[in-house]
Design an enzyme around this catalytic site. Sequence first.
Site, PDB file in Angstrom:
ATOM      1  N   HIS A 167      -2.256  -2.491   1.681  1.00 19.79           N
ATOM      2  CA  HIS A 167      -3.541  -2.540   2.398  1.00 19.79           C
ATOM      3  C   HIS A 167      -3.711  -3.969   2.935  1.00 19.79           C
ATOM      4  O   HIS A 167      -3.963  -4.894   2.166  1.00 19.79           O
ATOM      5  CB  HIS A 167      -4.680  -2.172   1.450  1.00 19.79           C
ATOM      6  N   GLU A 170      -6.299  -6.793   2.079  1.00 19.30           N
ATOM      7  CA  GLU A 170      -6.365  -7.303   0.706  1.00 19.30           C
ATOM      8  C   GLU A 170      -5.470  -8.540   0.600  1.00 19.30           C
ATOM      9  O   GLU A 170      -4.433  -8.555  -0.074  1.00 19.30           O
ATOM     10  CB  GLU A 170      -5.957  -6.181  -0.259  1.00 19.30           C
ATOM     11  N   HIS A 260      -3.031  -5.279  -5.252  1.00 19.55           N
ATOM     12  CA  HIS A 260      -4.131  -4.886  -4.346  1.00 19.55           C
ATOM     13  C   HIS A 260      -5.384  -5.733  -4.583  1.00 19.55           C
ATOM     14  O   HIS A 260      -5.439  -6.548  -5.501  1.00 19.55           O
ATOM     15  CB  HIS A 260      -4.497  -3.421  -4.605  1.00 19.55           C
ATOM     16  N   GLU A 336      -5.368  -4.720  -9.446  1.00 16.82           N
ATOM     17  CA  GLU A 336      -6.488  -4.902  -8.515  1.00 16.82           C
ATOM     18  C   GLU A 336      -7.186  -6.225  -8.801  1.00 16.82           C
ATOM     19  O   GLU A 336      -7.501  -6.529  -9.960  1.00 16.82           O
ATOM     20  CB  GLU A 336      -7.504  -3.755  -8.661  1.00 16.82           C
TER      21      GLU A 336
HETATM   22 ZN   LIG Z   1      -5.524  -1.575  -1.914  1.00 18.05          ZN
END
Ligand SMILES: [Zn+2]
Length: 375
Positions: A167, A170, A260, A336
């Site tokens: 992504h 990010e 992420h 994350e």
């Molecule tokens: Zn992500």
Amino acid sequence: MTISINSCFDGGNIDCIACDNPNNIRLKIKPDAGHEFFQWFYFRMTAKAGQSYTLRIENASDSSYPKGWDNYRIVTSCNQQDWFRLPAEYDNGSLSFTVNPVSDVVWFAYFTPYPMQRHHQLIAKTAAVANVAVRSLGTTLDGRSLDLLRIGNPDARLKIWSIARQHPGETMAQWWMEGYLAGLTDSNNAVARELLKSAVFYVVPNMNPDGSVRGYLRTNAAGCNLNREWDSPSMEKSPEVYLVRQKMHETGVDFNLDVHGDEALPYNFIAGTEGINSWTPQRLALQNKFKNNLQRLNPDFQTEIGYPVTPAGAANYGICSNYIAERFTCPAMTLEMPFKDTVDTPDVRFGWSARRSVLLGRSCVDAIYSVVDFL
Ligand SMILES: [Zn+2]
């Protein structure tokens, strides 16, 4: 002096609706290809220094993760080197903030940007280390190189993978990569030296260079969310996943970290693969060991808060970690980091930052060392 808003540069994203009134500069975030996602913004304002300006992102409540704006603070810089936080208010569907810049030019972003030029510098710097090989796995839809770094001996017993920035918005994920790679390539680091006796590391520092340059939150140039493509990638829609997956099948995988950022949750956490068909209590124990050891190594990481655990047998194999954990019967985890700050270890001036992401990347080398005998 007139006010000017511009985002026509690497990673830039904003539409200016009106900027004639310094007390109400009206902005909108542009959607990714496919029009499904938007939240990343990055733009420049040129205006007379030493005056007050109020900027308003009017489509904030229509963004992909509106909860991301609660207690969020803007990231800003006057020199593109020092990025710090600025208070923002999320009200009536808009995100607004007031700035009194010390310079005639000032940048604003969702998180500290990670430009493609810095990616090339990271590849070059790492390539210069003795036991490192660089491979271009192929090209993306926009024609960019998909870069793979290999650290250590390819015949080593363990193949340890890590990928970041599926992504593209990010950006903390690629800052994390700087710390991770620095830890692995420091010849004075006894942990890395010991790890490299039994493991070779495969690292993709940027899985989505097209989305990164285009200023997207979540998709590649074809509008594909790469972290939903792992069960059936194609060269037409998701060459980034197709090429990396192909290489993983060639090398094998004994451990994978997919890095992420999360828009809403103000925590560092790991999402595991409890929903896969081949899950066992032994695999849960190893996953917990890694998480608990990382928490002890770096207090910015925690294990209490995260995503709800997927019920047994309900895994989505389009997600990288689930696909790898099932296909290679190995630990695969999604790390994350927050866009906001960590609730338990906050930083008033910087919030969660590029520097803290780098340090967490470095801690992850140590955390892998702490479980390497169990892989
Ligand atoms: Zn992500």
